[in-house]
Write an enzyme that holds these catalytic residues in place. Structure first.
Site, PDB file in Angstrom:
ATOM      1  N   GLY A  10       0.821  -1.209   0.000  1.00  0.00           N
ATOM      2  CA  GLY A  10       0.000   0.000   0.000  1.00  0.00           C
ATOM      3  C   GLY A  10       0.854   1.258   0.000  1.00  0.00           C
ATOM      4  N   ARG A  14      -1.619   8.394   3.960  1.00  0.00           N
ATOM      5  CA  ARG A  14      -1.981   9.152   5.167  1.00  0.00           C
ATOM      6  C   ARG A  14      -0.803   9.382   6.110  1.00  0.00           C
ATOM      7  NH1 ARG A  14      -7.099   5.466   6.555  1.00  0.00           N
ATOM      8  NH2 ARG A  14      -6.032   4.102   5.075  1.00  0.00           N
ATOM      9  N   LYS A  21       5.476   3.162   4.236  1.00  0.00           N
ATOM     10  CA  LYS A  21       4.785   3.069   5.529  1.00  0.00           C
ATOM     11  C   LYS A  21       5.314   1.938   6.407  1.00  0.00           C
ATOM     12  CE  LYS A  21       0.353   1.497   6.038  1.00  0.00           C
ATOM     13  NZ  LYS A  21      -1.119   1.602   6.064  1.00  0.00           N
ATOM     14  N   GLN A  76      -0.773   4.314 -13.257  1.00  0.00           N
ATOM     15  CA  GLN A  76      -2.098   4.724 -13.728  1.00  0.00           C
ATOM     16  C   GLN A  76      -2.765   3.581 -14.473  1.00  0.00           C
ATOM     17  OE1 GLN A  76      -2.907   8.408 -15.629  1.00  0.00           O
ATOM     18  NE2 GLN A  76      -3.530   8.891 -13.543  1.00  0.00           N
ATOM     19  N   GLY A 142     -13.630  -2.851   8.007  1.00  0.00           N
ATOM     20  CA  GLY A 142     -14.640  -3.649   7.314  1.00  0.00           C
ATOM     21  C   GLY A 142     -15.512  -4.360   8.342  1.00  0.00           C
ATOM     22  N   ASN A 172     -13.403  -6.807  10.582  1.00  0.00           N
ATOM     23  CA  ASN A 172     -12.363  -7.622   9.960  1.00  0.00           C
ATOM     24  C   ASN A 172     -10.990  -7.129  10.419  1.00  0.00           C
ATOM     25  OD1 ASN A 172     -10.632  -8.914   8.134  1.00  0.00           O
ATOM     26  ND2 ASN A 172     -11.116  -7.473   6.483  1.00  0.00           N
ATOM     27  N   ASN A 379      45.744   6.385  36.190  1.00  0.00           N
ATOM     28  CA  ASN A 379      44.977   7.559  36.599  1.00  0.00           C
ATOM     29  C   ASN A 379      45.067   8.608  35.501  1.00  0.00           C
ATOM     30  OD1 ASN A 379      43.682   9.110  39.033  1.00  0.00           O
ATOM     31  ND2 ASN A 379      45.095  10.505  37.980  1.00  0.00           N
TER      32      ASN A 379
END
Ligand code: UD1
Ligand code: CA
Length: 453
Positions: A10, A14, A21, A76, A142, A172, A379
């Site tokens: 996907g 958003r 994502k 597209q 869903g 779902n 030291n």
């Protein structure tokens, strides 16, 4: 054979991000890695990941893992949707296989839940089974539509649902099991006659019911497990839940957190018993903290191994090793490839880089120890600088056991200070110093009287 199919193609619009994502992180690991991990834990015979949007980055992140990647075409006029995504993996399973579809953007699903679901599926032997959840606020998901006999009839997406369907609270989760043969046949029936113009995987359920199959439903106990990440706000919610889970697991193992909600422990960090962690600590990456350590304040530990009984106060440790009994800070910094042996103490504003400090060596205040091999019982006074860089190249210095490096000494690398040597305060050391010798390299003090004779 059990085949998992993890949908991760996907666009994630958003999220408003240049990063795909599923590579956004919670508790330090990409969202997708959690789903991949549990599929590996439950021993699926094959794990298929459907990638699309910026797939190169996703494939590259997981390149060392035993996964089959399938690229979903984008552009597209090319179809889109979860059904189309599953079609991309069709050659990876046979009619006899059980196909488990999971979504790559739901990282909170637990291994034990998937196991229970798989047991249910094995027992019932149905053509399809949906993992469902009851949500008091089901908005966006869903809805599961059941018939009068409570059998599942179909799944309707929020955007396509009637008012009555929207009132359904069973949703779902996006996790399904399908028998390979019926799934392939039902995928052929999909069309994009819906409000989003997509090929919905959820429509497969309706086609299977029409073909005479019974569809099972198995309901989650803890609906938080199905939370999906579609936005930065949801990312933050999942981060919070994952943090809570991780910290609870450590507490069960005997680690004390004074304020778990303000302590960030990334997934996979190991912490020993009786270690106490104060608010503000951040433990990251491939880090391992031993037993009975105390970590105060804004300490950050990244990809490092810390022994037992170590105290760290407001310090930063990166890609380093700290042995038992060390105390550090406040405000100390271990840069990569540093190693502190047992009982070393480094105090306020001490920076160590690519250096090894032997047992019991101390540098209490304001020092830079870079590219150095320092022995045991040394030291290092206040203001000491290991001058390791001439503007072009870096050099290492060696300071052997029991040496004393006075305050404000510069050690111009490469230089070797033998055992028990003594470097006078304020010296700029450019030559090696033999064992036991006192080296002074500073102009002599002259007192000029104000009185005129
Ligand atoms: C989907 C379900 C919905 C469910 C919800 C649970 C459908 C149609 N809807 O909705 O019923 O309640 O998940 O979280 O399946 N993906 C692809 N290729 C695509 C489109 C999506 O690989 O062409 C992947 C996404 O990367 C994501 C997953 O499928 O990991 C789910 O897609 P998303 O668009 O988030 O679906 P939801 O609207 O959440
Ligand atoms: Ca989603």
């Amino acid at each position: 054979m059990n085949v998992s199919m993890i949908l991760a193609a996907g666009e994630g619009t958003r999220m408003k991000s240049k990063c795909p994502k599923v590579l956004h992180k919670i508790a330090g690991k990409p969202i997708l890695s959690y789903v991949v991990n549990i599929c590996q834990e439950v021993r699926m015979d094959k794990n298929v990941v459907i990638v699309g949007h910026k797939s190169d980055q996703v494939v590259d992140y997981f390149k060392d893992q035993d996964l089959v990647f399938k690229k979903q075409p984008t552009g597209q006029g090319v179809p889109y949707g979860t059904g189309f995504a599953v079609m991309q993996g069709q050659e990876e399973f046979s009619d006899e296989d059980m196909v488990y579809v999971l979504t790559g953007d739901t990282p909170l699903i637990k291994e034990e839940t998937l196991r229970k679901f798989m047991d249910y599926v094995d027992y019932h032997q149905q053509a399809a089974c949906v993992l469902t959840a009851i949500l008091p606020k089901p908005y966006g998901y869903g809805r599961i539509v059941r018939g009068d006999d409570s059998n599942i009839l179909h799944i309707v997406e929020e955007k396509d649902a009637s008012v009555r369907e929207r009132a359904i609270t069973e949703v779902n989760t996006g996790i399904f099991a399908f028998q390979g043969g019926p799934l392939k046949a039902a995928l052929k029936e999909l069309d994009s006659n819906n409000s989003q113009g997509e090929l919905y995987l959820t429509d497969v359920i309706h086609h299977l019911v029409e073909a005479g199959y019974q569809v099972g439903g198995f309901t989650l106990n803890d609906e938080r497990e199905m939370l999906g990440i579609n936005s930065r706000a949801q990312l933050a919610v999942c981060e919070g839940i994952m943090r809570e889970r991780i910290n609870e697991a450590h507490m069960l193992n005997g680690v004390t957190f004074l304020d778990p909600s303000s302590t960030l422990v990334e997934y996979g960090v190991k912490i020993g018993q009786d270690t106490v962690i104060y608010p503000g600590a951040i433990l990251q990456g491939d880090s391992e903290i031993g037993q009975a350590c105390t970590i105060y304040g804004n300490s950050r530990i990244v990809d490092s191994k810390i022994g037992n009984n170590v105290t760290i106060d407001n310090s930063l440790i990166e890609k380093s090793v700290v042995e038992d009994g060390v105390s550090m800070g406040p405000y100390a910094h271990l840069r990569p490839n540093s190693h502190l042996e047992e009982d070393v103490h480094i105090g306020n504003f001490v920076e160590v880089k690519n250096a090894h400090l032997g047992q019991g060596t101390k540098a209490g205040h304001l020092a830079y120890i870079g590219d150095a091999d320092v022995g045991a019982g040394v030291n290092i006074g206040c203001g000491v600088i290991f001058v390791n860089y001439n503007g072009k190249e870096k050099f290492r210095s060696t300071v052997k056991d029991g040496a004393f490096v006075g305050s404000n000494v510069n050690l111009v690398a490469p230089v070797v200070i033998e055992e028990e040597a003594y470097l006078a305060a304020g010296s700029t050391i450019t030559k090696d110093v033999p064992s036991g010798d006192l080296a002074i390299a500073r102009s002599q003090q002259k007192n000029i009287s104000k009185k005129m004779d």
